[in-house]
Write an enzyme that holds these catalytic residues in place. Structure first.
Site, PDB file in Angstrom:
ATOM      1  N   ARG A  68      32.616  34.412  23.771  1.00 46.69           N
ATOM      2  CA  ARG A  68      32.481  34.342  25.236  1.00 46.69           C
ATOM      3  C   ARG A  68      31.404  35.293  25.742  1.00 46.69           C
ATOM      4  O   ARG A  68      30.736  35.025  26.727  1.00 46.69           O
ATOM      5  CB  ARG A  68      33.828  34.650  25.904  1.00 46.69           C
ATOM      6  CG  ARG A  68      34.848  33.535  25.664  1.00 46.69           C
ATOM      7  CD  ARG A  68      36.098  33.733  26.482  1.00 46.69           C
ATOM      8  NE  ARG A  68      36.807  34.940  26.118  1.00 46.69           N
ATOM      9  CZ  ARG A  68      37.376  35.775  26.982  1.00 46.69           C
ATOM     10  NH1 ARG A  68      37.313  35.546  28.258  1.00 46.69           N
ATOM     11  NH2 ARG A  68      38.016  36.842  26.567  1.00 46.69           N
ATOM     12  N   MET A  93      36.041  28.401  35.999  1.00 48.47           N
ATOM     13  CA  MET A  93      37.302  28.355  35.257  1.00 48.47           C
ATOM     14  C   MET A  93      37.211  29.014  33.881  1.00 48.47           C
ATOM     15  O   MET A  93      37.795  28.530  32.907  1.00 48.47           O
ATOM     16  CB  MET A  93      37.764  26.900  35.116  1.00 48.47           C
ATOM     17  CG  MET A  93      37.996  26.196  36.443  1.00 48.47           C
ATOM     18  SD  MET A  93      39.172  27.063  37.506  1.00 48.47           S
ATOM     19  CE  MET A  93      40.694  26.666  36.656  1.00 48.47           C
ATOM     20  N   ARG A  94      36.472  30.106  33.784  1.00 53.37           N
ATOM     21  CA  ARG A  94      36.428  30.874  32.544  1.00 53.37           C
ATOM     22  C   ARG A  94      36.906  32.289  32.844  1.00 53.37           C
ATOM     23  O   ARG A  94      36.542  32.846  33.889  1.00 53.37           O
ATOM     24  CB  ARG A  94      34.987  30.986  32.014  1.00 53.37           C
ATOM     25  CG  ARG A  94      34.305  29.673  31.771  1.00 53.37           C
ATOM     26  CD  ARG A  94      34.665  29.047  30.471  1.00 53.37           C
ATOM     27  NE  ARG A  94      34.239  29.841  29.314  1.00 53.37           N
ATOM     28  CZ  ARG A  94      34.622  29.567  28.072  1.00 53.37           C
ATOM     29  NH1 ARG A  94      35.442  28.560  27.824  1.00 53.37           N
ATOM     30  NH2 ARG A  94      34.196  30.312  27.070  1.00 53.37           N
ATOM     31  N   LEU A  96      36.467  36.032  32.471  1.00 51.11           N
ATOM     32  CA  LEU A  96      35.278  36.808  32.161  1.00 51.11           C
ATOM     33  C   LEU A  96      35.593  37.927  31.176  1.00 51.11           C
ATOM     34  O   LEU A  96      36.694  38.478  31.163  1.00 51.11           O
ATOM     35  CB  LEU A  96      34.704  37.424  33.435  1.00 51.11           C
ATOM     36  CG  LEU A  96      34.277  36.435  34.522  1.00 51.11           C
ATOM     37  CD1 LEU A  96      33.696  37.198  35.711  1.00 51.11           C
ATOM     38  CD2 LEU A  96      33.269  35.439  34.005  1.00 51.11           C
ATOM     39  N   HIS A 112      40.576  32.681  45.239  1.00 45.36           N
ATOM     40  CA  HIS A 112      41.752  32.251  44.480  1.00 45.36           C
ATOM     41  C   HIS A 112      42.706  31.539  45.444  1.00 45.36           C
ATOM     42  O   HIS A 112      42.976  32.049  46.535  1.00 45.36           O
ATOM     43  CB  HIS A 112      42.443  33.469  43.855  1.00 45.36           C
ATOM     44  CG  HIS A 112      43.610  33.094  43.018  1.00 45.36           C
ATOM     45  ND1 HIS A 112      43.470  32.533  41.766  1.00 45.36           N
ATOM     46  CD2 HIS A 112      44.946  33.158  43.254  1.00 45.36           C
ATOM     47  CE1 HIS A 112      44.667  32.287  41.270  1.00 45.36           C
ATOM     48  NE2 HIS A 112      45.580  32.644  42.145  1.00 45.36           N
ATOM     49  N   ASP A 148      42.446  37.856  38.558  1.00 42.56           N
ATOM     50  CA  ASP A 148      42.895  37.632  39.941  1.00 42.56           C
ATOM     51  C   ASP A 148      43.477  38.890  40.587  1.00 42.56           C
ATOM     52  O   ASP A 148      44.426  38.828  41.372  1.00 42.56           O
ATOM     53  CB  ASP A 148      43.910  36.475  40.003  1.00 42.56           C
ATOM     54  CG  ASP A 148      43.281  35.173  39.554  1.00 42.56           C
ATOM     55  OD1 ASP A 148      42.076  34.998  39.769  1.00 42.56           O
ATOM     56  OD2 ASP A 148      43.991  34.335  38.990  1.00 42.56           O
TER      57      ASP A 148
HETATM   58  C1  GRF Z   1      39.426  26.263  44.752  1.00 45.62           C
HETATM   59  O1  GRF Z   1      40.744  25.949  45.136  1.00 45.62           O
HETATM   60  C2  GRF Z   1      39.313  27.724  44.448  1.00 45.62           C
HETATM   61  O2  GRF Z   1      40.141  28.525  45.231  1.00 45.62           O
HETATM   62  C3  GRF Z   1      39.760  27.787  43.020  1.00 45.62           C
HETATM   63  O3  GRF Z   1      39.260  26.613  42.414  1.00 45.62           O
HETATM   64  C4  GRF Z   1      39.086  25.617  43.418  1.00 45.62           C
HETATM   65  C5  GRF Z   1      37.646  25.232  43.323  1.00 45.62           C
HETATM   66  O4  GRF Z   1      37.330  24.158  44.140  1.00 45.62           O
HETATM   67  N1  GRF Z   1      39.337  29.012  42.406  1.00 45.62           N
HETATM   68  P1  GRF Z   1      35.810  23.801  44.407  1.00 45.62           P
HETATM   69  O5  GRF Z   1      35.141  23.621  43.033  1.00 45.62           O
HETATM   70  O6  GRF Z   1      35.203  24.914  45.179  1.00 45.62           O
HETATM   71  O7  GRF Z   1      35.841  22.511  45.150  1.00 45.62           O
END
Ligand code: GRF
Length: 216
Positions: A68, A93-94, A96, A112, A148
């Site tokens: 990573r 969605m990784r 860090l 979040h 988070d």
């Molecule tokens: C959002 O709900 C954000 O809070 C979360 O992932 C989602 C991303 O949505 N971290 P988008 O890609 O901004 O439409």
């Protein structure tokens, strides 16, 4: 005053990124989005960014396998090349590694979809429904090494209504995210301007220097 150069990291639809780009077009908005990076090449957000005239790069994590950090070295190189001064995670969605978190300490934001400290991690809306909560929401916070967590910059709240599903609740929260994130980014960018751009984490600029330029 010039706009603080901001990069946005995404993995998917990029609706929050699009909200940041849209807000940043206003002449008096203190940040400008100079780069969008996705770790997934087919993220719909990449096309959205390009359509809005923003440079957008896919830096696929898959060729790096379990390494990573090396993936993050490639991202860091792109951030440095773009002259980024702030980084906004928007559905990235990784998890860090400490490398990127430290490099951007105090300069990296995340959104979040829960009222932190409630429900860090995934499936936030499902968990709020299962707990029979009366309200849900979203949080923007500075990124620190724990998932988070980190100082809160702002929250938006919505009611949970009878008959809500994960999808209806997510949609209600997302509408608020699109207002909350631009407002929080503006606050951080303004503070940077007012404080004269103090240096960020212990490894920037040139965070890669420490790693011998180990870049692909
Ligand atoms: C959002 O709900 C954000 O809070 C979360 O992932 C989602 C991303 O949505 N971290 P988008 O890609 O901004 O439409």
């Amino acid at each position: 005053m010039r706009k603080v150069r901001t990069a946005v990291l995404i993995s998917g639809s990029g609706s929050n990124m699009a909200a940041l780009v849209e807000a940043s077009k206003a002449a008096d908005y203190p940040a400008g989005v100079v780069l969008v990076v996705s770790n997934t090449p087919d993220a719909a957000g990449l096309a959205k960014a390009r359509a809005a005239g923003v440079e957008a790069l896919a830096i696929d994590h898959r060729p790096f396998g379990k390494d990573r950090e090396s993936h993050e070295f490639a991202i860091q190189a792109a951030l440095e090349q773009a002259g980024a001064e702030l980084v906004a995670l928007a559905g990235y969605m990784r998890i860090l590694t400490p490398f990127l978190v430290r490099a951007w300490s105090g300069r990296m934001l995340n959104i979040h979809p829960s009222l932190l400290p409630l429900y860090p991690g995934l499936h936030t809306h499902r968990r709020a429904l299962e707990a029979d909560d009366k309200e849900a929401g979203a949080t923007v916070h500075l990124v620190t090494p724990s998932l988070d967590e980190g100082p809160l910059l702002g929250q938006a709240r919505v009611p949970i209504l009878p008959g809500d599903t994960e999808e209806t609740l997510a949609a209600r929260v997302l509408i608020e995210e699109h207002k909350l994130y631009p407002a929080c980014l503006a606050e951080v960018a303004k503070a940077l301007q007012e404080d004269g751009y103090p240096p960020p984490g212990d490894a920037w600029p040139g965070a890669l220097g420490k790693h011998g330029g180990a870049l692909g």
